[in-house]
Design a protein around this motif. Sequence first.
Motif, PDB file in Angstrom:
ATOM      1  N   VAL A 404      26.070  10.903 -18.757  1.00 24.34           N
ATOM      2  CA  VAL A 404      25.950  11.278 -20.174  1.00 24.34           C
ATOM      3  C   VAL A 404      25.142  12.562 -20.321  1.00 24.34           C
ATOM      4  CG1 VAL A 404      24.951  10.612 -22.390  1.00 24.34           C
ATOM      5  CG2 VAL A 404      26.221   8.934 -21.042  1.00 24.34           C
ATOM      6  N   GLU A 405      24.006  12.647 -19.644  1.00 24.26           N
ATOM      7  CA  GLU A 405      23.178  13.845 -19.738  1.00 24.26           C
ATOM      8  C   GLU A 405      23.915  15.061 -19.191  1.00 24.26           C
ATOM      9  OE1 GLU A 405      20.321  14.116 -21.383  1.00 24.26           O
ATOM     10  OE2 GLU A 405      20.799  12.044 -21.931  1.00 24.26           O
ATOM     11  N   THR A 406      24.629  14.861 -18.108  1.00 19.68           N
ATOM     12  CA  THR A 406      25.371  15.970 -17.512  1.00 19.68           C
ATOM     13  C   THR A 406      26.525  16.381 -18.410  1.00 19.68           C
ATOM     14  OG1 THR A 406      24.827  15.054 -15.339  1.00 19.68           O
ATOM     15  CG2 THR A 406      26.501  16.762 -15.403  1.00 19.68           C
ATOM     16  N   MET A 407      27.195  15.409 -19.028  1.00 16.80           N
ATOM     17  CA  MET A 407      28.282  15.716 -19.952  1.00 16.80           C
ATOM     18  C   MET A 407      27.763  16.514 -21.148  1.00 16.80           C
ATOM     19  SD  MET A 407      31.544  15.475 -20.591  1.00 16.80           S
ATOM     20  CE  MET A 407      32.284  14.088 -19.711  1.00 16.80           C
ATOM     21  N   ILE A 421      38.266  18.105 -19.871  1.00  9.90           N
ATOM     22  CA  ILE A 421      37.401  16.923 -19.788  1.00  9.90           C
ATOM     23  C   ILE A 421      38.262  15.750 -19.345  1.00  9.90           C
ATOM     24  CG2 ILE A 421      35.975  15.332 -21.097  1.00  9.90           C
ATOM     25  CD1 ILE A 421      34.669  17.983 -20.987  1.00  9.90           C
ATOM     26  N   HIS A 422      37.831  15.044 -18.308  1.00  8.11           N
ATOM     27  CA  HIS A 422      38.541  13.838 -17.906  1.00  8.11           C
ATOM     28  C   HIS A 422      38.290  12.765 -18.958  1.00  8.11           C
ATOM     29  CE1 HIS A 422      39.534  14.345 -13.371  1.00  8.11           C
ATOM     30  NE2 HIS A 422      39.779  15.441 -14.056  1.00  8.11           N
ATOM     31  N   HIS A 423      39.357  12.290 -19.572  1.00  4.30           N
ATOM     32  CA  HIS A 423      39.212  11.338 -20.659  1.00  4.30           C
ATOM     33  C   HIS A 423      38.503  10.064 -20.208  1.00  4.30           C
ATOM     34  CE1 HIS A 423      42.741  13.295 -23.068  1.00  4.30           C
ATOM     35  NE2 HIS A 423      41.780  14.125 -22.764  1.00  4.30           N
ATOM     36  N   SER A 424      38.786   9.629 -18.984  1.00  5.73           N
ATOM     37  CA  SER A 424      38.139   8.394 -18.502  1.00  5.73           C
ATOM     38  C   SER A 424      36.633   8.588 -18.379  1.00  5.73           C
ATOM     39  CB  SER A 424      38.730   7.987 -17.148  1.00  5.73           C
ATOM     40  OG  SER A 424      38.590   9.025 -16.198  1.00  5.73           O
ATOM     41  N   THR A 425      36.183   9.788 -17.986  1.00  4.02           N
ATOM     42  CA  THR A 425      34.754  10.068 -17.898  1.00  4.02           C
ATOM     43  C   THR A 425      34.127  10.072 -19.284  1.00  4.02           C
ATOM     44  OG1 THR A 425      35.091  11.420 -15.907  1.00  4.02           O
ATOM     45  CG2 THR A 425      33.024  11.721 -17.085  1.00  4.02           C
ATOM     46  N   LEU A 426      34.807  10.711 -20.223  1.00  2.00           N
ATOM     47  CA  LEU A 426      34.288  10.763 -21.589  1.00  2.00           C
ATOM     48  C   LEU A 426      34.233   9.362 -22.205  1.00  2.00           C
ATOM     49  CD1 LEU A 426      33.275  12.291 -23.999  1.00  2.00           C
ATOM     50  CD2 LEU A 426      35.638  12.876 -24.596  1.00  2.00           C
ATOM     51  N   VAL A 427      35.256   8.556 -21.955  1.00  2.00           N
ATOM     52  CA  VAL A 427      35.254   7.180 -22.456  1.00  2.00           C
ATOM     53  C   VAL A 427      34.069   6.409 -21.877  1.00  2.00           C
ATOM     54  CG1 VAL A 427      36.469   4.959 -22.310  1.00  2.00           C
ATOM     55  CG2 VAL A 427      37.716   7.013 -22.973  1.00  2.00           C
ATOM     56  N   GLY A 428      33.802   6.598 -20.581  1.00  2.00           N
ATOM     57  CA  GLY A 428      32.664   5.927 -19.950  1.00  2.00           C
ATOM     58  C   GLY A 428      31.347   6.318 -20.586  1.00  2.00           C
ATOM     59  N   CYS A 429      31.195   7.604 -20.918  1.00  2.00           N
ATOM     60  CA  CYS A 429      29.966   8.072 -21.559  1.00  2.00           C
ATOM     61  C   CYS A 429      29.829   7.509 -22.968  1.00  2.00           C
ATOM     62  CB  CYS A 429      29.961   9.605 -21.607  1.00  2.00           C
ATOM     63  SG  CYS A 429      29.801  10.399 -19.985  1.00  2.00           S
ATOM     64  N   LEU A 430      30.919   7.504 -23.716  1.00  3.25           N
ATOM     65  CA  LEU A 430      30.879   6.970 -25.083  1.00  3.25           C
ATOM     66  C   LEU A 430      30.590   5.474 -25.082  1.00  3.25           C
ATOM     67  CD1 LEU A 430      33.911   8.877 -26.672  1.00  3.25           C
ATOM     68  CD2 LEU A 430      31.466   9.399 -26.909  1.00  3.25           C
ATOM     69  N   ASP A 431      31.197   4.749 -24.135  1.00  6.17           N
ATOM     70  CA  ASP A 431      30.934   3.307 -24.032  1.00  6.17           C
ATOM     71  C   ASP A 431      29.455   3.043 -23.754  1.00  6.17           C
ATOM     72  OD1 ASP A 431      33.528   2.555 -24.535  1.00  6.17           O
ATOM     73  OD2 ASP A 431      34.088   2.310 -22.421  1.00  6.17           O
ATOM     74  N   TYR A 432      28.883   3.841 -22.868  1.00  5.19           N
ATOM     75  CA  TYR A 432      27.466   3.673 -22.523  1.00  5.19           C
ATOM     76  C   TYR A 432      26.586   3.883 -23.756  1.00  5.19           C
ATOM     77  CZ  TYR A 432      22.902   4.618 -20.411  1.00  5.19           C
ATOM     78  OH  TYR A 432      21.576   4.603 -20.095  1.00  5.19           O
ATOM     79  N   LYS A 434      27.463   3.641 -26.902  1.00  2.00           N
ATOM     80  CA  LYS A 434      27.695   2.561 -27.868  1.00  2.00           C
ATOM     81  C   LYS A 434      26.949   1.291 -27.466  1.00  2.00           C
ATOM     82  CE  LYS A 434      32.026   1.946 -29.009  1.00  2.00           C
ATOM     83  NZ  LYS A 434      33.500   1.875 -28.822  1.00  2.00           N
ATOM     84  N   GLU A 435      26.958   0.963 -26.174  1.00  2.00           N
ATOM     85  CA  GLU A 435      26.260  -0.229 -25.696  1.00  2.00           C
ATOM     86  C   GLU A 435      24.752  -0.113 -25.902  1.00  2.00           C
ATOM     87  OE1 GLU A 435      27.429  -0.556 -21.658  1.00  2.00           O
ATOM     88  OE2 GLU A 435      29.506  -1.114 -22.102  1.00  2.00           O
ATOM     89  N   LYS A 436      24.241   1.120 -25.848  1.00  2.00           N
ATOM     90  CA  LYS A 436      22.813   1.348 -26.071  1.00  2.00           C
ATOM     91  C   LYS A 436      22.477   1.449 -27.550  1.00  2.00           C
ATOM     92  CE  LYS A 436      21.477   1.594 -21.752  1.00  2.00           C
ATOM     93  NZ  LYS A 436      20.515   0.615 -21.201  1.00  2.00           N
ATOM     94  N   GLY A 437      23.498   1.331 -28.399  1.00  2.00           N
ATOM     95  CA  GLY A 437      23.282   1.419 -29.834  1.00  2.00           C
ATOM     96  C   GLY A 437      23.096   2.835 -30.337  1.00  2.00           C
ATOM     97  N   ASP A 438      23.415   3.815 -29.495  1.00  2.00           N
ATOM     98  CA  ASP A 438      23.232   5.223 -29.862  1.00  2.00           C
ATOM     99  C   ASP A 438      24.561   5.817 -30.351  1.00  2.00           C
ATOM    100  OD1 ASP A 438      22.302   7.763 -30.237  1.00  2.00           O
ATOM    101  OD2 ASP A 438      21.903   8.180 -28.113  1.00  2.00           O
ATOM    102  N   VAL A 439      25.046   5.284 -31.465  1.00  2.00           N
ATOM    103  CA  VAL A 439      26.309   5.787 -32.012  1.00  2.00           C
ATOM    104  C   VAL A 439      26.155   7.231 -32.470  1.00  2.00           C
ATOM    105  CG1 VAL A 439      28.030   5.466 -33.839  1.00  2.00           C
ATOM    106  CG2 VAL A 439      27.034   3.472 -32.694  1.00  2.00           C
ATOM    107  N   GLU A 440      24.978   7.549 -32.976  1.00  2.00           N
ATOM    108  CA  GLU A 440      24.723   8.926 -33.404  1.00  2.00           C
ATOM    109  C   GLU A 440      24.831   9.884 -32.226  1.00  2.00           C
ATOM    110  OE1 GLU A 440      21.136  11.605 -35.426  1.00  2.00           O
ATOM    111  OE2 GLU A 440      21.099   9.410 -35.577  1.00  2.00           O
TER     112      GLU A 440
END
Length: 505
Positions: A404-407, A421-432, A434-440
């Motif tokens: 996430v930080e690198t992205m 951007i590899h979509h699977s990488t971006l999805v992984g970062c967004l999921d992370y 969201k799981e941390k509650g950091d939607v912003e």
Amino acid sequence: MNLLPSNPWHGNATCTVLTALFYSTKTLPSSLYRRILLAGDGNPRVSITPVLNQWLNEGRGVQKPELVDFIKQLRKCRRFNHALELSEWMTGEMRHGMTAGDVSTRLDLISKVHGLEEADKYFDSVSGSGAARGFRGMRVYGALLFCYVDHKCVEKAERLFERMKELGYVEGVWAYNTMLTLYFRMCESAKVDVLVKEMEDRGIGHNSYTLRVLLGSYAASCDVEQMEKVMMLMEEDGVVKMDWNGYVFAADAFRKAGQVERALTLLGTAEQKIRGKEERRIAYEHLITLYAAAGDKRQVFRIWRLYRKLRRFSNRGYHCMISSLVKLDDIGGAERICREWESGFKYFDGKIPRLLINAYCSKGLFQKAKSYVQRLAESGKEDVSTWLALAEGFCCYGRVSEAVETMRKAASLPCRPGWRIHHSTLVGCLDYLKEKGDVEGAHELMRLLGEKGHLRADLCDKFENYIHGETQIESLISGQEENHMEGLDGIQDGEASDSGAQQWG
């Protein structure tokens, strides 16, 4: 190693010049084509129409043959959006008339930029009223057939192929080669055999492309007996020129069929067929790649020593050697060659350090990969592609917080043509996030990616919807994987498709 002749659209020289422009001058270039390349700092999603109109406002002219050549060069660099925009400007603003070739080219570009549905609409429009009327001949039909093959639409391609037969547009070899390419990619070897038999019955002769598709098809099914028959035909038939490239192609096919010793013998024959200095440079790059694929490191270094004697080095040669050593699991050797490249390169190419970054991550050497990227940045070689490679490596091996930080770092840098951007990488970062509650934080990452042009506006909307749970993950990942069949092994998408598109368009 590709199984088809060299791709006329993959213009490495042109794209190298393009890279040089990004890293060289900030002054306004005098050439219209250079201005087009530099539009939006090279961002392929920035409109080039203002650049074209400014050229006219300066009292400068541009002839249609020049514009047609610009479109061709943009296709070589895979800047299809700009090529299509220029094609439309040529006939709109400049009011130049269209030829069948212009229509075919635009059809192919619409297919790549907007998809098959829009390509079908454009094809239908050329038979109605308007400037394009009367252009639905063999060339335009062939271009549409190629679009269907490019998108792997078997049923549509077969229906159009039969219609072309009825219209008398399938009298030569090119339409058959287009369909053979489709069946090969779909692993439908039985249909390949049927089509070849039909060519024989109709007296339609083969060319080198036909035989290469056949050899590739038999290699995929490991039918060595049939491969040897095709090989014999290639060597004895005067239609096929068996130069070094022909033997390199055959060697790769036999290697893929598990016949490594036969492949090595053919590579030796290929080396004996090399003529001329420029030809030698390209041939050596192919030989290095194939010897590495065959696991023969001794031959890789032997050819590299011959390559270095040519004195003319290119980024492509270094990329070839480093990627070969990575395949051979010789990370130390790859590092040495990379240091040599760093000490003397003329134009920075992010694809080369990306090879080492990927290799480090695959070995779990994440700190080494991160230090390497940071060192490049500190030395003035910061590039979005190297940060993206690091983010992908982190994400792939479960270090998502670092991904996430690198992205975020990558997203803050300007977009570069050819890097996605590899979509699977971006999805992984967004999921992370969201799981941390950091939607912003997820929205902020998408804002950066959109502002810098890393993602199209429609894709940004899809990922924003994904953050809110309104878009399925499959629609985000599969769409990228299926984009023009990139990355196919064996007969590569670019090789067959681009040569086919150029034939029809």
